[in-house]
Design a protein around this motif. Structure first.
Motif, PDB file in Angstrom:
ATOM      1  N   ASP A  42       0.811  -1.222   0.000  1.00  0.00           N
ATOM      2  CA  ASP A  42       0.000   0.000   0.000  1.00  0.00           C
ATOM      3  C   ASP A  42       0.844   1.271   0.000  1.00  0.00           C
ATOM      4  O   ASP A  42       0.329   2.367  -0.224  1.00  0.00           O
TER       5      ASP A  42
ATOM      6  N   ALA B  94       1.105   3.925  -3.147  1.00  0.00           N
ATOM      7  CA  ALA B  94      -0.115   4.709  -3.327  1.00  0.00           C
ATOM      8  C   ALA B  94      -0.226   5.783  -2.251  1.00  0.00           C
ATOM      9  O   ALA B  94      -0.596   6.936  -2.527  1.00  0.00           O
ATOM     10  N   ARG B  95       0.143   5.403  -1.017  1.00  0.00           N
ATOM     11  CA  ARG B  95       0.085   6.373   0.086  1.00  0.00           C
ATOM     12  C   ARG B  95       1.072   7.517  -0.136  1.00  0.00           C
ATOM     13  O   ARG B  95       0.769   8.680   0.133  1.00  0.00           O
TER      14      ARG B  95
ATOM     15  N   GLU C 278      -0.317   9.819  -2.573  1.00  0.00           N
ATOM     16  CA  GLU C 278      -1.414  10.559  -1.962  1.00  0.00           C
ATOM     17  C   GLU C 278      -0.880  11.697  -1.067  1.00  0.00           C
ATOM     18  O   GLU C 278      -1.359  12.836  -1.121  1.00  0.00           O
TER      19      GLU C 278
ATOM     20  N   GLY D 200       0.489  14.474  -3.097  1.00  0.00           N
ATOM     21  CA  GLY D 200      -0.631  15.239  -3.642  1.00  0.00           C
ATOM     22  C   GLY D 200      -1.201  16.182  -2.590  1.00  0.00           C
ATOM     23  O   GLY D 200      -1.481  17.356  -2.870  1.00  0.00           O
ATOM     24  N   GLN D 201      -1.300  15.694  -1.353  1.00  0.00           N
ATOM     25  CA  GLN D 201      -1.856  16.512  -0.273  1.00  0.00           C
ATOM     26  C   GLN D 201      -1.051  17.791  -0.048  1.00  0.00           C
ATOM     27  O   GLN D 201      -1.604  18.834   0.271  1.00  0.00           O
TER      28      GLN D 201
ATOM     29  N   ALA E  83       3.957  13.966  -8.105  1.00  0.00           N
ATOM     30  CA  ALA E  83       4.304  12.596  -7.703  1.00  0.00           C
ATOM     31  C   ALA E  83       5.683  12.186  -8.215  1.00  0.00           C
ATOM     32  O   ALA E  83       6.351  11.341  -7.628  1.00  0.00           O
TER      33      ALA E  83
ATOM     34  N   THR F 280      -8.159  17.638   6.978  1.00  0.00           N
ATOM     35  CA  THR F 280      -7.921  16.375   7.683  1.00  0.00           C
ATOM     36  C   THR F 280      -8.278  16.451   9.163  1.00  0.00           C
ATOM     37  O   THR F 280      -8.302  15.432   9.839  1.00  0.00           O
TER      38      THR F 280
END
Lengths: 334, 519
Positions: free
Chosen positions: B382, B385-386, B389, B392-393, B398, B457
């Motif tokens: 995982d 992908a994290r 992410e 992106g945050q 990327a 968040t």
């Protein structure tokens, strides 16, 4: 903390180091399969004589008491008796130490001066600095004994300008200090002084070579860092020329790391003098030590180790004190 | 302007950066009139410091630096002329003040001697120190630099700058390179006023190099805006601030965080559970050079941080705000009092001022984020992908995952550091001056990023800053600290609308703002 207080605390820690050193020397000596009482009394001594010697050396007591007994003797300057020379070790050291001291002090001064010159010239941009850096690397990587032999071939065999070894005993006075440079100056004896200098040049130069390079390299990089600081930019902006700014601001601020390495290097010189003394037949502590090692002369070895250890501690103390003197931040409260 | 004190004509400076030529100045022309204060404003890398060094005739870079064009001070060529002439000009006609008063004085030379470096008498040094507002100059003259505060050291630097070789002479031009950037706002305010007074009393010109339009607005007659080695715009201060012509100036003005700026849109923070409680926190440090003595930096501080809120601790250097943050992070143990973080909030994550040095230089951003994800128990499959992410945050591409810190800009480094802090999905972000080292345009972006992250968040922010403008942009609540105590605390609107404590009022008054000029 004031200057005196700081120096006092350094002296205290210095004494502590010396106690540990003597303890270590004594401990190692006692672990070795050799009986100092028998050495003192002789191979053919009667059991009574052996016991008397044992008592005289304090070996009939528990280990710690033995050590204190030994420490007491050290404080009275009694380092035992050398089996090789059959003299008191302290009087042997008295004979050989001045020669080594003279060599190391002269070499130390040469190394400091050389390091200072190499460091300052090397810190500036330009071809001269490049040349100095090249010489530094070359000089530091040349093995000492090779350089010594090379210099001997050139200056003794080919040119005949300098003697091959020894201290030049024929002419020289050895009173009052045992340091020939000083003794001959005191007696105003020009010929003997010249002879002393001639004998000193090569060994001192060889001994000073690699420390000078090391000190030079450290001073160069620390001076370069200092010369890039804002306070140097400020001083330049006030119209100071490069040499003036180096002299007024650069050196004092760059000296700290160079002093530390100089302390280490001079200490290493004391050990390094063993090889140099052998190469140049220098009648000093190094030659005495190598004879003592060859003959398992424990008292002599221990004596030299303690004298050298004392010198290390003293040099460290001097370097620390100089650091406090050059940097006010180390002594004056905020 | 034939009587200009300094004249720069078509100045080009090209450095050699490990083989590749780099143009720091690309044809700059500028005149400085007698008695004029010119503010040279630009971000890092704009070439403003190089320009200042050219005026002083101190161009770094050695023999591979190529300079064309002319720089004249008092009729002397400061780049091409003989070194001897340049030194004469520096001794008589120039003064220089640099950014960091901690490093611009020689630590091994007494203060008085440094002021007299150009050969002035002791009396003259004393007068200069008095004039620059150094209290008890007769005693201070014997001090070492480390025995003075940052503000006093900068005053000593200025005293040295105005003490030219010529007896009684004051230089005709003072080059001040970010002279107040390292100082607290109240001290900054005093130093700026000191410069203005020196100009009024002596008629000397001042080139004030600064990144902050607010500082320029307070004092300058004329503003010159630089970026990428070129002058973008110049003109009278009020005109440049009110009617900026160049897009770059407009961008600088828009992005500047100002205490007169708008409040952030009210965020709905429900009085949530406390995620961090500091009660009666006391911290002692050993006093330097005094064995056995203690120095108390926190005198019983209470902080309660609730879920989803943003509490900003504002204070000047030495007030204890960073120590408090380190105690909250668990990096320091308090001498007295308690620091509680409920287990549900997770371990607080820290974000530092110098982002580049807070990242491991030899690891790619991807490895640094994956490492944290692994520690947080994210399964290996995982993690990519994290990582994407997280990047992106924080608004990073990327593709930057493969980069190492030195390949990123300062702003990108801070974003990467924030992404790394978020990797373990913490309940609290602790930020220590997160934008102080960034240029104005980037600072605003990073502050907004932190604000967005909190809103999206629900992470709680405890942020430490010296800058009230930063606080205004991001805080829901502000606590003002001085001398190890919180002296005032309240919602952001209240602190700005009706500050109660005199110290808060002083801070607000001293903070440079464009409001006075631009409105």
């Amino acid at each position: 903390m004031g200057l005196l207080k700081q120096i006092a605390s350094r002296v205290a820690s210095m004494l502590g180091v010396l106690v540990v050193l003597t303890f270590a020397v004594y401990f190692i000596q006692r672990q070795l399969p050799s009986d100092p009482a028998r050495v003192l009394a002789g191979r053919t001594a009667s059991p009574e004589a052996l016991a008397a010697a044992r008592e005289q050396l304090g070996l009939d007591k528990p280990f710690l008491l033995e050590y204190f007994h030994y420490l007491g003797r050290l404080l009275h300057g009694d380092l035992g008796i050398s089996v090789t020379s059959r003299n008191e070790v302290s009087s042997d050291i008295g004979t050989y130490l001045p020669a080594t001291l003279e060599l190391v002090v002269v070499a130390g001064v040469l190394a400091l001066i050389g390091g200072l010159i190499l460091g300052v010239i090397g810190a500036r941009d330009g071809w001269l600095a490049g040349a100095v850096r090249f010489v530094s690397v070359a000089g530091a990587s040349a093995p000492t004994f090779l350089v010594a032999i090379l210099l001997l071939l050139v200056f003794y065999r080919d040119l005949g300008w300098l003697p091959a070894g020894g201290r030049g005993d024929a002419l020289a006075a050895s009173e009052p200090t045992g340091l020939r440079l000083i003794d001959n100056l005191v007696h105003l004896d020009g010929a003997a002084l010249a002879d002393t200098v001639n004998h000193l040049v090569l060994p001192a130069l060889v001994l000073a070579l690699s420390p000078a390079m090391a000190i030079g390299r450290v001073l160069r990089s620390s001076l370069r860092a200092t010369m890039a600081t804002d306070f140097v930019r400020s001083a330049s902006a006030k119209g100071g020329s490069w040499p003036a700014v180096v002299w007024r601001h650069g050196l004092r601020n760059a000296l700290g790391p160079a002093l530390s390495i100089a302390g280490v290097q001079v200490s290493v010189m004391l050990g390094g003098s063993v090889i140099i003394e052998m190469l140049f037949s220098w009648p000093g502590l190094g030659n005495y030590l190598s004879d003592a090692i060859a003959n398992s002369d424990l008292s002599a070895i221990a004596g030299v180790v303690i004298v050298l250890g004392f010198a290390y501690v003293l040099i460290t103390f001097v370097v620390d004190t100089l650091q406090i003197l050059i940097d006010p931040r180390l002594r004056e409260p905020v | 302007m034939s009587d200009a004190v300094a004249r720069i004509e078509k100045l080009v400076v090209q450095f050699d950066r490990s083989g590749t030529p780099f143009r720091a100045l690309k044809g700059v022309s500028l005149d400085i009139a007698p008695g004029e204060i010119v503010a040279l404003v630009g971000e890092s890398g704009s070439g403003k410091t190089v320009l200042g060094n050219c005026l002083l005739g101190l161009v770094p870079g050695g023999h591979r630096t190529r300079i064309t064009g002319r720089v004249e001070v008092g009729g002397t060529d400061m780049v091409g002329g003989p070194e001897k002439d340049k030194r004469r000009v520096r001794r008589n006609e120039l003064g220089a003040v640099f950014q960091d008063p901690l490093t611009s004085l020689d630590p091994t030379m007494r203060v008085g001697k440094q002021v007299r470096e150009r050969g002035a008498t002791a009396q003259r040094a004393l007068d200069a120190l008095t004039e620059c507002g150094v209290p008890e100059p007769g005693q201070r003259i014997r001090y070492w630099p480390h025995q003075l505060s940052g503000g006093l050291r900068q005053r000593v630097s200025i005293a040295g700058a105005i003490t030219a070789a010529d007896p009684g002479g004051v230089p005709s031009l003072i080059v001040a390179d970010e002279p107040t950037t390292a100082l607290d706002v109240r001290v900054q305010d005093q130093i700026i006023k000191l410069f203005a007074r020196l100009r009024d009393d002596h008629g000397c010109s001042i080139l004030l190099i600064t990144h902050d339009l607010g500082v320029a607005a307070q004092i300058a007659d004329r503003i010159v805006v630089m970026s990428e080695g070129e002058i973008r715009e110049h003109g009278p201060t009020a005109r440049v601030l009110r009617e900026p012509q160049h897009a770059y100036t407009k961008k600088l003005l828009e992005s500047r965080l100002d205490i007169a700026g708008p409040l952030p849109p009210a965020s709905v923070v429900e009085a949530g559970e406390p995620v961090l409680t500091l009660s009666e926190v006391v911290k002692d440090f050993p006093a330097p050079h005094k064995r056995g003595e203690k120095r108390r930096v926190l005198h019983g501080v209470d902080v309660r941080l609730e879920a989803g809120e943003s509490l900003v601790l504002v204070g000047e250097s030495g007030c204890g705000k960073s120590t408090l943050l380190r105690i909250a992070a668990g990096l320091e143990t308090p001498t007295g009092g308690r620091a509680d973080v409920p287990p549900a909030a997770g371990r607080p994550q820290l974000i530092f001022q110098d982002a580049r040095s807070s990242l491991t230089p030899w690891l790619s951003i991807n490895s640094q984020l994956s490492e944290r994800l692994a520690a947080a128990g994210v399964p290996r499959k995982d993690r990519p992908a994290r990582v994407a992410e997280l990047l992106g945050q924080v608004g990073l591409d990327a593709r930057m995952a493969a980069s190492r810190p030195r390949q990123l800009s300062g702003g990108q480094c801070q974003r990467a550091a924030i992404a790394r802090a978020l990797a373990s999905s913490p309940g609290i972000l602790l930020c220590d001056e997160p934008v102080s080292a960034l240029d104005a345009t980037l600072a605003a972006q990073v502050v907004d990023l932190l604000d967005d992250l909190r809103r999206s968040t629900g992470v709680s922010l405890l942020l430490v800053t010296h800058d009230l403008a930063v606080a205004k942009r991001i805080a829901t609540r502000i606590a003002v600290m001085t001398d190890g105590r919180i002296v005032e605390e309240g919602p952001v609107e209240q602190i700005f609308a009706s500050p109660a404590h005199p110290y808060t009022k002083q801070l607000l008054e001293a903070s440079p703002s464009l409001a006075a000029v631009a409105s």
